[in-house]
Design an enzyme around this catalytic site. Structure first.
Site, PDB file in Angstrom:
ATOM      1  CG  ASN A  10      -1.751   1.215   1.376  1.00 51.48           C
ATOM      2  OD1 ASN A  10      -1.828   2.014   0.457  1.00 51.48           O
ATOM      3  ND2 ASN A  10      -2.391   1.371   2.532  1.00 51.48           N
ATOM      4  CD1 TRP A  11       3.953   1.069  -2.278  1.00 52.30           C
ATOM      5  CD2 TRP A  11       3.762   1.575  -4.460  1.00 52.30           C
ATOM      6  NE1 TRP A  11       4.703   0.149  -2.992  1.00 52.30           N
ATOM      7  CE2 TRP A  11       4.604   0.444  -4.337  1.00 52.30           C
ATOM      8  CE3 TRP A  11       3.509   2.069  -5.743  1.00 52.30           C
ATOM      9  CZ2 TRP A  11       5.182  -0.197  -5.439  1.00 52.30           C
ATOM     10  CZ3 TRP A  11       4.075   1.445  -6.840  1.00 52.30           C
ATOM     11  CH2 TRP A  11       4.904   0.325  -6.685  1.00 52.30           C
ATOM     12  CE  LYS A  12      -0.290   3.386   4.641  1.00 53.85           C
ATOM     13  NZ  LYS A  12      -0.394   3.554   6.082  1.00 53.85           N
ATOM     14  CG  HIS A  98      -6.185   2.063   4.856  1.00 57.15           C
ATOM     15  ND1 HIS A  98      -5.781   3.036   5.746  1.00 57.15           N
ATOM     16  CD2 HIS A  98      -5.170   1.171   4.774  1.00 57.15           C
ATOM     17  CE1 HIS A  98      -4.559   2.751   6.167  1.00 57.15           C
ATOM     18  NE2 HIS A  98      -4.162   1.620   5.594  1.00 57.15           N
ATOM     19  N   GLY A 179       1.738   2.323  10.788  1.00 57.56           N
ATOM     20  CA  GLY A 179       2.673   3.421  10.559  1.00 57.56           C
ATOM     21  C   GLY A 179       3.534   3.821  11.737  1.00 57.56           C
ATOM     22  N   GLY A 239       2.623  -1.062   4.374  1.00 55.77           N
ATOM     23  CA  GLY A 239       2.757   0.335   3.982  1.00 55.77           C
ATOM     24  C   GLY A 239       4.216   0.748   3.882  1.00 55.77           C
TER      25      GLY A 239
HETATM   26  P1  PGA Z   1       2.329   0.356   7.726  1.00 63.12           P
HETATM   27  O1  PGA Z   1       0.942   0.612   6.944  1.00 63.12           O
HETATM   28  O2  PGA Z   1       2.889  -0.940   7.193  1.00 63.12           O
HETATM   29  O3  PGA Z   1       3.171   1.542   7.392  1.00 63.12           O
HETATM   30  O4  PGA Z   1       1.996   0.265   9.157  1.00 63.12           O
HETATM   31  C1  PGA Z   1       0.046  -0.433   6.717  1.00 63.12           C
HETATM   32  C2  PGA Z   1      -1.236   0.093   6.128  1.00 63.12           C
HETATM   33  O5  PGA Z   1      -1.639   1.206   6.474  1.00 63.12           O
HETATM   34  O6  PGA Z   1      -1.873  -0.582   5.307  1.00 63.12           O
END
Ligand code: PGA
Length: 262
Positions: A10-12, A98, A179, A239
């Site tokens: 998930n590159w957001k 999400h 995150g 992420g």
């Molecule tokens: P993260 O994000 O791996 O940076 O915790 C995961 C996500 O939000 O899908």
């Protein structure tokens, strides 16, 4: 027989379209001949990067996914993106619900359900994200939250079309673990994924839907194995640790070793 594992990046909104295309091209090139076995790997760039990333992934085994979708097929919905529009760009899956969308954009359980149903109708796999906040966890409401979100997301599941059983992935992502470099301990993740599986088992037999349950939240190279070695956890949604080719390929190597032989 355990499910084949699934690894989703998930590159957001972390990368530009140019950066996304370069990362996708790097991944596509370096996964050729890597022997991922039964592992499925997907990347979910931001909307503006979907077309260039689709181009970069062409001919590779990596799947393209989107991070969100609207539930209508077309019409006067300024700024929205339809399931068919995503499919036309080559998307095979799409995240829905999400926690960042629920929290920042006010997305409700009902909206998540509409999105999941709309995706299934066009043959795309919804990746339904569920998970409790820190406050819900501290007040002992993890299970209640997860089950409520899950039931709402699946409330509109179309009945099985007989020929092909639709696939749905549920990602257990506790909000407080995302995150922050603070993942759930693997026992806790497995317990929540077991709860999700129990909830899904009724639907599974009734509608002929095939489900996978994955974990997300601060997954990295040091902890991925501890999650994927649990039979309750079919994969990971990643992420931060998916934003470099070296990092994400290391995760893919670990996941492919843990994915059942075909
Ligand atoms: P993260 O994000 O791996 O940076 O915790 C995961 C996500 O939000 O899908």
């Amino acid at each position: 027989m355990p499910n084949a594992k699934l690894l989703i990046a998930n590159w957001k909104m972390e990368l530009s379209a140019t950066e996304s295309r370069a990362l996708a091209a790097d991944l596509a090139g370096r996964t050729v001949g890597l022997g991922l076995g039964s592992l499925t790997v997907a990347v979910c760039p931001s909307f503006e990067a979907l077309a260039p990333v689709a181009e970069a992934l062409r001919g590779s085994d990596l799947l393209l996914g989107a991070q969100d979708v609207f539930w209508e097929g077309s019409g006067a919905f300024t700024g929205e993106v339809s399931p068919d529009g995503l499919k036309e760009l080559g998307c095979r899956l799409c995240l829905v619900g999400h926690s960042e969308r629920r929290r920042v954009m006010g997305e409700t359980d009902e909206m998540v359900g509409l999105k999941a149903t709309a995706l299934l109708k066009v043959g795309m796999m919804p990746v339904i994200c569920v998970g409790e906040t820190a406050e819900e966890r501290e007040s002992g409401r993890r299970d209640e939250t997860v089950v409520r979100q899950l039931r709402a997301a699946l409330s509109g599941l179309p009945s099985s079309s007989a020929e092909e059983s639709p696939a749905v992935t549920v990602a257990y992502e506790p909000v407080w673990a995302i995150g922050g470099g603070k993942p759930v301990d693997p026992d806790g993740a497995a317990e929540a994924c077991r709860l999700i599986r129990d909830e899904l088992s009724g639907i599974d037999g009734r509608l002929g839907v095939s489900f996978r349950v994955i974990y997300g939240g601060s997954v990295d190279v040091d902890n991925l194995e501890s999650f994927l070695s649990r039979p309750e956890i079919d994969g990971a949604l990643v992420g931060s640790a998916s934003l470099s080719a070296d990092g994400f390929l290391s995760l893919a190597k670990i996941a492919s070793v843990l994915s059942p032989r075909i």
